[in-house]
Design an enzyme around this catalytic site. Sequence first.
Site, PDB file in Angstrom:
ATOM      1  N   LYS A  54      51.495  25.048  -2.918  1.00 61.47           N
ATOM      2  CA  LYS A  54      50.666  24.917  -4.275  1.00 61.47           C
ATOM      3  C   LYS A  54      51.524  24.214  -5.297  1.00 61.47           C
ATOM      4  O   LYS A  54      50.976  23.758  -6.337  1.00 61.47           O
ATOM      5  CB  LYS A  54      49.323  26.043  -4.290  1.00 61.47           C
ATOM      6  CG  LYS A  54      48.276  25.555  -3.291  1.00 61.47           C
ATOM      7  CD  LYS A  54      47.256  26.575  -3.348  1.00 61.47           C
ATOM      8  CE  LYS A  54      46.218  26.974  -3.010  1.00 61.47           C
ATOM      9  NZ  LYS A  54      45.736  26.036  -1.572  1.00 61.47           N
TER      10      LYS A  54
ATOM     11  N   ARG B 110      46.099  14.917  13.578  1.00 66.72           N
ATOM     12  CA  ARG B 110      45.377  13.662  14.283  1.00 66.72           C
ATOM     13  C   ARG B 110      44.798  12.697  13.754  1.00 66.72           C
ATOM     14  O   ARG B 110      44.409  11.496  14.365  1.00 66.72           O
ATOM     15  CB  ARG B 110      44.327  14.787  15.364  1.00 66.72           C
ATOM     16  CG  ARG B 110      44.770  13.873  16.725  1.00 66.72           C
ATOM     17  CD  ARG B 110      43.173  14.066  17.873  1.00 66.72           C
ATOM     18  NE  ARG B 110      42.284  14.963  17.188  1.00 66.72           N
ATOM     19  CZ  ARG B 110      40.958  14.315  17.144  1.00 66.72           C
ATOM     20  NH1 ARG B 110      41.563  12.936  17.697  1.00 66.72           N
ATOM     21  NH2 ARG B 110      40.451  14.455  16.983  1.00 66.72           N
TER      22      ARG B 110
ATOM     23  N   ASP C  91      52.997  23.980   4.917  1.00 66.66           N
ATOM     24  CA  ASP C  91      54.029  25.606   5.047  1.00 66.66           C
ATOM     25  C   ASP C  91      54.163  25.783   6.447  1.00 66.66           C
ATOM     26  O   ASP C  91      53.505  26.339   7.198  1.00 66.66           O
ATOM     27  CB  ASP C  91      53.570  26.579   4.657  1.00 66.66           C
ATOM     28  CG  ASP C  91      53.749  27.560   4.086  1.00 66.66           C
ATOM     29  OD1 ASP C  91      55.086  27.732   5.092  1.00 66.66           O
ATOM     30  OD2 ASP C  91      53.558  29.090   3.605  1.00 66.66           O
TER      31      ASP C  91
ATOM     32  N   ASP D 198      39.070  21.444   5.165  1.00 66.69           N
ATOM     33  CA  ASP D 198      39.898  20.293   6.302  1.00 66.69           C
ATOM     34  C   ASP D 198      39.131  19.470   6.255  1.00 66.69           C
ATOM     35  O   ASP D 198      39.616  18.343   6.584  1.00 66.69           O
ATOM     36  CB  ASP D 198      41.181  21.163   6.875  1.00 66.69           C
ATOM     37  CG  ASP D 198      41.914  22.339   5.901  1.00 66.69           C
ATOM     38  OD1 ASP D 198      42.197  21.665   4.872  1.00 66.69           O
ATOM     39  OD2 ASP D 198      42.592  23.153   6.568  1.00 66.69           O
TER      40      ASP D 198
ATOM     41  N   ASP E 127      42.101  22.897  12.861  1.00 67.20           N
ATOM     42  CA  ASP E 127      41.702  22.186  11.427  1.00 67.20           C
ATOM     43  C   ASP E 127      42.453  21.355  10.408  1.00 67.20           C
ATOM     44  O   ASP E 127      42.628  20.105  10.978  1.00 67.20           O
ATOM     45  CB  ASP E 127      40.771  22.808  10.127  1.00 67.20           C
ATOM     46  CG  ASP E 127      39.122  24.151  10.938  1.00 67.20           C
ATOM     47  OD1 ASP E 127      38.927  23.285  11.665  1.00 67.20           O
ATOM     48  OD2 ASP E 127      39.465  24.687  10.568  1.00 67.20           O
TER      49      ASP E 127
ATOM     50  N   SER F 105      38.224  25.657   0.498  1.00 68.95           N
ATOM     51  CA  SER F 105      38.906  25.452   0.652  1.00 68.95           C
ATOM     52  C   SER F 105      39.516  25.159   1.634  1.00 68.95           C
ATOM     53  O   SER F 105      38.120  25.363   2.850  1.00 68.95           O
ATOM     54  CB  SER F 105      39.247  27.454   0.412  1.00 68.95           C
ATOM     55  OG  SER F 105      38.657  28.189   0.609  1.00 68.95           O
ATOM     56  N   GLY F 106      40.814  25.047   2.383  1.00 71.48           N
ATOM     57  CA  GLY F 106      40.554  24.219   4.211  1.00 71.48           C
ATOM     58  C   GLY F 106      40.030  26.058   4.614  1.00 71.48           C
ATOM     59  O   GLY F 106      39.857  25.541   5.938  1.00 71.48           O
TER      60      GLY F 106
ATOM     61  N   HIS G  82      49.041  24.453   1.092  1.00 73.99           N
ATOM     62  CA  HIS G  82      48.500  25.541   1.625  1.00 73.99           C
ATOM     63  C   HIS G  82      49.551  26.473   0.591  1.00 73.99           C
ATOM     64  O   HIS G  82      50.344  26.101  -0.463  1.00 73.99           O
ATOM     65  CB  HIS G  82      49.768  25.740   2.988  1.00 73.99           C
ATOM     66  CG  HIS G  82      49.175  25.306   3.924  1.00 73.99           C
ATOM     67  ND1 HIS G  82      49.960  25.044   5.493  1.00 73.99           N
ATOM     68  CD2 HIS G  82      47.987  25.027   4.840  1.00 73.99           C
ATOM     69  CE1 HIS G  82      49.534  24.192   5.919  1.00 73.99           C
ATOM     70  NE2 HIS G  82      48.066  24.567   5.747  1.00 73.99           N
TER      71      HIS G  82
ATOM     72  N   HIS H  53      43.941  28.777   9.722  1.00 73.11           N
ATOM     73  CA  HIS H  53      43.055  27.004  10.151  1.00 73.11           C
ATOM     74  C   HIS H  53      43.536  26.369  10.783  1.00 73.11           C
ATOM     75  O   HIS H  53      43.507  25.384  10.529  1.00 73.11           O
ATOM     76  CB  HIS H  53      42.268  27.009   9.031  1.00 73.11           C
ATOM     77  CG  HIS H  53      42.645  26.941   8.076  1.00 73.11           C
ATOM     78  ND1 HIS H  53      43.547  27.586   7.791  1.00 73.11           N
ATOM     79  CD2 HIS H  53      42.763  25.848   7.038  1.00 73.11           C
ATOM     80  CE1 HIS H  53      44.490  27.139   6.355  1.00 73.11           C
ATOM     81  NE2 HIS H  53      44.163  25.716   6.734  1.00 73.11           N
TER      82      HIS H  53
ATOM     83  N   THR I 170      41.736  20.315  -1.472  1.00 72.25           N
ATOM     84  CA  THR I 170      40.725  21.637  -1.344  1.00 72.25           C
ATOM     85  C   THR I 170      40.702  22.388  -2.530  1.00 72.25           C
ATOM     86  O   THR I 170      41.187  21.337  -3.526  1.00 72.25           O
ATOM     87  CB  THR I 170      41.628  21.953   0.395  1.00 72.25           C
ATOM     88  OG1 THR I 170      42.754  22.063  -0.635  1.00 72.25           O
ATOM     89  CG2 THR I 170      40.748  20.920   1.266  1.00 72.25           C
ATOM     90  N   GLY I 171      39.000  23.497  -2.571  1.00 72.29           N
ATOM     91  CA  GLY I 171      39.383  23.950  -3.434  1.00 72.29           C
ATOM     92  C   GLY I 171      40.186  24.512  -4.122  1.00 72.29           C
ATOM     93  O   GLY I 171      40.287  23.766  -6.142  1.00 72.29           O
ATOM     94  N   THR I 172      40.850  25.603  -4.005  1.00 77.94           N
ATOM     95  CA  THR I 172      42.072  25.586  -4.962  1.00 77.94           C
ATOM     96  C   THR I 172      43.073  25.070  -5.395  1.00 77.94           C
ATOM     97  O   THR I 172      42.889  24.801  -6.597  1.00 77.94           O
ATOM     98  CB  THR I 172      42.246  27.348  -4.067  1.00 77.94           C
ATOM     99  OG1 THR I 172      41.257  28.051  -3.938  1.00 77.94           O
ATOM    100  CG2 THR I 172      43.300  28.000  -5.082  1.00 77.94           C
ATOM    101  N   THR I 173      43.338  24.325  -5.409  1.00 77.25           N
ATOM    102  CA  THR I 173      44.185  23.033  -4.845  1.00 77.25           C
ATOM    103  C   THR I 173      43.958  22.198  -5.613  1.00 77.25           C
ATOM    104  O   THR I 173      44.684  21.678  -6.765  1.00 77.25           O
ATOM    105  CB  THR I 173      44.632  22.390  -3.884  1.00 77.25           C
ATOM    106  OG1 THR I 173      44.902  23.248  -2.413  1.00 77.25           O
ATOM    107  CG2 THR I 173      45.660  21.362  -4.323  1.00 77.25           C
TER     108      THR I 173
END
Length: 148
Positions: free
Chosen positions: A12, A96, A80, A60, A90, A54-55, A8, A87, A34-37
């Site tokens: 990051k 899960r 976080d 995700d 997600d 991105s999430g 989150h 989201h 995920t994108g930015t991470t």
Amino acid sequence: MNIALIAHDKKKNDLVQFVEAYQTTFAEHQLYATGTTGLRIHEATGLQIHRFNSGPLGGDQEIGALIAQNKMDIVIFFRDPLTAQPHEPDVTALVRLCDVYSIPLATNMGTAEVLIHGLNRGDLTWRNVIHESQGESNESNESNESNE
């Protein structure tokens, strides 16, 4: 091993620092993020990372699809817990799926460190048995692409 890296926004920096600290370990495995991470980790380390959206835009869920196909071996998701996430369903679904498919999941730095030390010791080689029982080697599932 295929390793997913997710964080989150407020986590990051922590994940980037964590990957930097264990860069030699991560370099031996296929990384997904995920994108930015993924972009931030790549910029800080130079590691090759397959980047999804991105999430909030479905990243995700893209990682979740690999989990559902039993093609993800470890998920490191620095969440976080103090900030509402738009989201969140997600995120809950991803957690899960890790439980359903017995995918080791770390949601904080302490647990992530235990997983990385276990990975280095060979404690997670049981994941290779899963791939072999599906008639595939781990290498055949891995992608070394980077969406830069």
